[in-house]
Motif scaffolding. Structure first.
Motif, PDB file in Angstrom:
ATOM      1  N   GLU A 176       0.779  -1.233   0.000  1.00  0.00           N
ATOM      2  CA  GLU A 176       0.000   0.000   0.000  1.00  0.00           C
ATOM      3  C   GLU A 176       0.813   1.286   0.000  1.00  0.00           C
ATOM      4  OE1 GLU A 176      -2.387  -3.198   2.213  1.00  0.00           O
ATOM      5  OE2 GLU A 176      -0.306  -2.557   2.048  1.00  0.00           O
ATOM      6  N   SER A 177       2.122   1.218   0.056  1.00  0.00           N
ATOM      7  CA  SER A 177       2.960   2.418   0.085  1.00  0.00           C
ATOM      8  C   SER A 177       2.791   3.256  -1.182  1.00  0.00           C
ATOM      9  CB  SER A 177       4.438   2.024   0.231  1.00  0.00           C
ATOM     10  OG  SER A 177       5.281   3.114  -0.075  1.00  0.00           O
ATOM     11  N   ILE A 178       2.351   4.492  -1.040  1.00  0.00           N
ATOM     12  CA  ILE A 178       2.191   5.391  -2.193  1.00  0.00           C
ATOM     13  C   ILE A 178       3.523   5.578  -2.911  1.00  0.00           C
ATOM     14  CG2 ILE A 178       1.812   7.811  -2.828  1.00  0.00           C
ATOM     15  CD1 ILE A 178      -0.535   7.888  -0.968  1.00  0.00           C
ATOM     16  N   ASP A 179       4.592   5.702  -2.153  1.00  0.00           N
ATOM     17  CA  ASP A 179       5.909   5.903  -2.756  1.00  0.00           C
ATOM     18  C   ASP A 179       6.313   4.723  -3.629  1.00  0.00           C
ATOM     19  OD1 ASP A 179       6.517   8.370  -1.162  1.00  0.00           O
ATOM     20  OD2 ASP A 179       6.346   6.941   0.477  1.00  0.00           O
ATOM     21  N   LEU A 180       6.151   3.501  -3.105  1.00  0.00           N
ATOM     22  CA  LEU A 180       6.555   2.309  -3.843  1.00  0.00           C
ATOM     23  C   LEU A 180       5.610   2.022  -5.004  1.00  0.00           C
ATOM     24  CD1 LEU A 180       7.652  -0.008  -0.890  1.00  0.00           C
ATOM     25  CD2 LEU A 180       9.091   1.417  -2.372  1.00  0.00           C
ATOM     26  N   ILE A 181       4.327   2.285  -4.805  1.00  0.00           N
ATOM     27  CA  ILE A 181       3.371   2.108  -5.905  1.00  0.00           C
ATOM     28  C   ILE A 181       3.725   3.052  -7.050  1.00  0.00           C
ATOM     29  CG2 ILE A 181       0.968   2.404  -6.616  1.00  0.00           C
ATOM     30  CD1 ILE A 181       0.146   1.605  -3.771  1.00  0.00           C
ATOM     31  N   THR A 182       3.979   4.304  -6.721  1.00  0.00           N
ATOM     32  CA  THR A 182       4.308   5.300  -7.743  1.00  0.00           C
ATOM     33  C   THR A 182       5.525   4.878  -8.553  1.00  0.00           C
ATOM     34  OG1 THR A 182       3.378   7.104  -6.405  1.00  0.00           O
ATOM     35  CG2 THR A 182       4.948   7.715  -8.135  1.00  0.00           C
ATOM     36  N   ALA A 183       6.600   4.527  -7.868  1.00  0.00           N
ATOM     37  CA  ALA A 183       7.833   4.151  -8.560  1.00  0.00           C
ATOM     38  C   ALA A 183       7.660   2.863  -9.351  1.00  0.00           C
ATOM     39  CB  ALA A 183       8.968   3.997  -7.552  1.00  0.00           C
ATOM     40  N   SER A 184       6.940   1.913  -8.802  1.00  0.00           N
ATOM     41  CA  SER A 184       6.747   0.633  -9.481  1.00  0.00           C
ATOM     42  C   SER A 184       5.981   0.807 -10.779  1.00  0.00           C
ATOM     43  CB  SER A 184       6.000  -0.340  -8.566  1.00  0.00           C
ATOM     44  OG  SER A 184       5.721  -1.553  -9.237  1.00  0.00           O
ATOM     45  N   ILE A 185       4.865   1.499 -10.702  1.00  0.00           N
ATOM     46  CA  ILE A 185       4.033   1.703 -11.887  1.00  0.00           C
ATOM     47  C   ILE A 185       4.776   2.508 -12.947  1.00  0.00           C
ATOM     48  CG2 ILE A 185       1.961   2.853 -12.761  1.00  0.00           C
ATOM     49  CD1 ILE A 185       0.672   2.213 -10.008  1.00  0.00           C
ATOM     50  N   LEU A 186       5.310   3.639 -12.538  1.00  0.00           N
ATOM     51  CA  LEU A 186       5.864   4.567 -13.520  1.00  0.00           C
ATOM     52  C   LEU A 186       7.188   4.096 -14.100  1.00  0.00           C
ATOM     53  CD1 LEU A 186       4.937   8.018 -11.958  1.00  0.00           C
ATOM     54  CD2 LEU A 186       3.741   6.716 -13.733  1.00  0.00           C
ATOM     55  N   SER A 187       7.968   3.327 -13.354  1.00  0.00           N
ATOM     56  CA  SER A 187       9.227   2.821 -13.918  1.00  0.00           C
ATOM     57  C   SER A 187       8.950   1.909 -15.107  1.00  0.00           C
ATOM     58  CB  SER A 187      10.044   2.094 -12.856  1.00  0.00           C
ATOM     59  OG  SER A 187       9.372   0.948 -12.365  1.00  0.00           O
ATOM     60  N   LYS A 188       7.932   1.059 -14.985  1.00  0.00           N
ATOM     61  CA  LYS A 188       7.573   0.182 -16.109  1.00  0.00           C
ATOM     62  C   LYS A 188       7.033   0.991 -17.280  1.00  0.00           C
ATOM     63  CE  LYS A 188       4.867  -2.653 -13.686  1.00  0.00           C
ATOM     64  NZ  LYS A 188       5.153  -2.570 -12.243  1.00  0.00           N
ATOM     65  N   LYS A 189       6.236   1.992 -16.982  1.00  0.00           N
ATOM     66  CA  LYS A 189       5.625   2.779 -18.051  1.00  0.00           C
ATOM     67  C   LYS A 189       6.665   3.642 -18.769  1.00  0.00           C
ATOM     68  CE  LYS A 189       1.742   0.942 -17.034  1.00  0.00           C
ATOM     69  NZ  LYS A 189       1.311  -0.217 -17.846  1.00  0.00           N
ATOM     70  N   LEU A 190       7.574   4.224 -18.010  1.00  0.00           N
ATOM     71  CA  LEU A 190       8.637   5.014 -18.635  1.00  0.00           C
ATOM     72  C   LEU A 190       9.565   4.120 -19.455  1.00  0.00           C
ATOM     73  CD1 LEU A 190       9.401   7.385 -15.640  1.00  0.00           C
ATOM     74  CD2 LEU A 190       8.603   8.113 -17.890  1.00  0.00           C
ATOM     75  N   ALA A 191       9.836   2.913 -18.964  1.00  0.00           N
ATOM     76  CA  ALA A 191      10.683   1.974 -19.707  1.00  0.00           C
ATOM     77  C   ALA A 191      10.011   1.539 -21.005  1.00  0.00           C
ATOM     78  CB  ALA A 191      11.006   0.755 -18.847  1.00  0.00           C
ATOM     79  N   ALA A 192       8.679   1.561 -21.045  1.00  0.00           N
ATOM     80  CA  ALA A 192       7.951   1.152 -22.249  1.00  0.00           C
ATOM     81  C   ALA A 192       7.937   2.230 -23.314  1.00  0.00           C
ATOM     82  CB  ALA A 192       6.520   0.772 -21.882  1.00  0.00           C
ATOM     83  N   GLY A 193       8.471   3.404 -23.030  1.00  0.00           N
ATOM     84  CA  GLY A 193       8.577   4.458 -24.039  1.00  0.00           C
ATOM     85  C   GLY A 193       7.247   5.088 -24.401  1.00  0.00           C
ATOM     86  N   LEU A 194       6.367   5.256 -23.423  1.00  0.00           N
ATOM     87  CA  LEU A 194       5.019   5.779 -23.689  1.00  0.00           C
ATOM     88  C   LEU A 194       5.025   7.268 -24.017  1.00  0.00           C
ATOM     89  CD1 LEU A 194       3.016   4.097 -20.776  1.00  0.00           C
ATOM     90  CD2 LEU A 194       3.375   3.239 -23.102  1.00  0.00           C
ATOM     91  N   GLN A 195       3.954   7.682 -24.717  1.00  0.00           N
ATOM     92  CA  GLN A 195       3.713   9.093 -24.994  1.00  0.00           C
ATOM     93  C   GLN A 195       2.485   9.610 -24.259  1.00  0.00           C
ATOM     94  OE1 GLN A 195       3.473   8.526 -29.195  1.00  0.00           O
ATOM     95  NE2 GLN A 195       5.633   9.020 -29.546  1.00  0.00           N
TER      96      GLN A 195
END
Length: 440
Positions: A176-195
């Motif tokens: 439930e950590s907001i910090d860990l959720i944020t980093a987990s979700i966005l690291s994958k999305k940024l790695a996927a090269g999204l626009q």
């Protein structure tokens, strides 16, 4: 100054602020194996209790993104994605990706396994015979380019540090950590090269954030960090005070999507969330002038069968059966024990402890209590009654799919305990509470 992993943990444990180089060093150690499992778990717990500043969140997100390959795309349309913070009966991704692809978007969706009481898209995909849910990067690129969408699991090449930390969070009560959720979700999305990215942030009895204020804080964190990292992002706060769909499990949710895409069954609650999230993606990707036009385009993609066609092509291209949508029960594993769960008395559903419904699916074998645990794709619950439904000797609370009578009975007890039945009418709250950082 370089710090040992234990000193980084100590600093955060004691409430200190970590510099970007400390975070990058720790995450690099997780990727290389220099940081042990116990140290990674301790770091997660320290962050859970002490929290991270915005700058620390950005640093953690970037470090996890840079722990592996970052994709770059050259496609004739926008590269878009959606992510849900998780719930029960939330299988929107399987319907949304092909619907957005039918409207000109490209959706390279990297999904995760179940976390805690919530189901994971990757586990659902693994219930499809032959479907290669973790292909190599080149296959991922090719399918996205040719079909318009590819839904896969996280590969070893993309954000590998997150993959390791993700499994640790699942079994250390730090989900439930907001910090860990944020980093987990966005690291994958940024790695996927999204626009463009749309977040579905759940609140309610079946969400990790059980109240709207906490969900709003998470949504604001995600939108702030993502946009700060150069990824245009908006978020919707959606209700999870009852299962989103009437099916919860792995194969049973794939069967539900087959019915949804082909038009055999379209439940309003699920459909409305799917349309709103998909439409938000079209506006974010400039594939529609406004949300009204975007909704109409998504509705047409689903009603015309275009979304179903794209989903089926994606399944076949990734190794699955060519007639999955037409004959889901022929291909998907079925549990040996299938029986109705009736309420102890007739009445109207007033409230649902939705998290406990999800826990019941995990207890059946449909989720994990340890990272290495196998998942039973056949088990789950279907025909789940929603708030306001009348249940009696004819209409059950749910139908359980189990491997044994004992497991079915345990699930029945859990489901009955999760429902409050009353005599008076009952209504659900707003399905979509708020938009944050809406594309315009």
């Amino acid at each position: 100054m370089t710090l040992l992993p234990q000193e980084i943990i100590r600093r955060k444990r004691d409430g200190g602020r970590l510099e970007a180089e400390h975070i990058h060093s720790f995450i690099e150690g997780m990727t290389s194996g220099r940081v042990s499992e116990g140290q990674a778990a301790s770091f997660a717990m320290a962050v859970f209790f002490r929290g991270l500043s915005v700058q620390e969140r950005v640093a953690l997100t970037r470090a996890m993104t840079q722990s592996g390959e970052v994709l770059k795309w050259d496609l004739p349309g926008p590269v878009l994605d959606k992510h849900s913070t998780g719930g029960v009966g939330d299988t929107v991704s399987l319907a949304l990706a092909p619907a957005v692809a039918a409207c000109g978007g490209y959706v390279p969706m990297i999904s995760g396994r179940g976390l805690g009481h919530t189901g994971g898209t990757l586990d659902k995909l693994d219930s499809i015979p032959g479907y290669v849910s973790q292909p190599d990067i080149e296959t991922f690129r090719r399918v996205t380019r040719e079909i318009g969408c590819a839904i896969i699991g996280q590969t070893a090449d993309l954000a590998p540090a997150d993959k390791r930390l993700y499994s640790i969070r699942d079994v250390t009560a730090t989900v439930e950590s907001i910090d860990l959720i944020t980093a987990s979700i966005l690291s994958k999305k940024l790695a996927a090269g999204l626009q463009g990215l749309v977040m579905d942030v759940k609140f309610g009895s079946g969400a990790f954030m059980d109240n709207a204020a906490d969900a709003r804080a998470l949504a604001e964190s995600l939108v702030l960090v993502a946009n700060g990292a150069g990824l245009p992002t908006s978020a919707l706060l959606t209700d999870m005070n009852e299962p989103l769909a009437s099916a919860a499990g792995n194969a049973v949710e794939v069967a539900y999507i087959a019915d949804y895409l082909t038009g055999r069954r379209r439940e309003k609650r699920f459909h409305d969330v799917n349309v709103e999230l998909s439409a938000e993606m079209l506006v974010l990707g400039k594939l529609a002038h406004d949300i009204t036009e975007a909704r109409a385009r998504i509705e047409d993609a689903i009603a015309s069968g275009k979304a179903a066609e794209i989903f089926q092509r994606m399944v076949v291209t990734l190794g699955g059966p060519k007639d999955l949508l037409e004959r889901p029960t022929h291909h998907l594993k079925a549990a040996p024990v299938i029986r109705a769960i009736h309420a102890e008395r007739a009445g109207i559903v007033q409230k649902v402890a939705t998290r406990e419904v999800g826990v019941a699916v995990v207890a059946l074998g449909g989720g994990r209590t340890r990272p290495q645990d196998p998942v039973d794709h056949a088990v789950g619950l279907t025909e789940l009654a929603g708030i306001g439904a009348h249940v009696d000797g004819e209409r059950p609370l749910a139908i359980v799919h189990a491997q044994s009578e004992d497991a079915a009975e345990a699930a029945a007890r859990a489901v009955r305990a999760s429902y409050i039945i009353g005599a008076g009418p009952a209504r659900s709250g707003p399905l979509i509470l708020e938009r944050i950082g809406v594309a315009s």
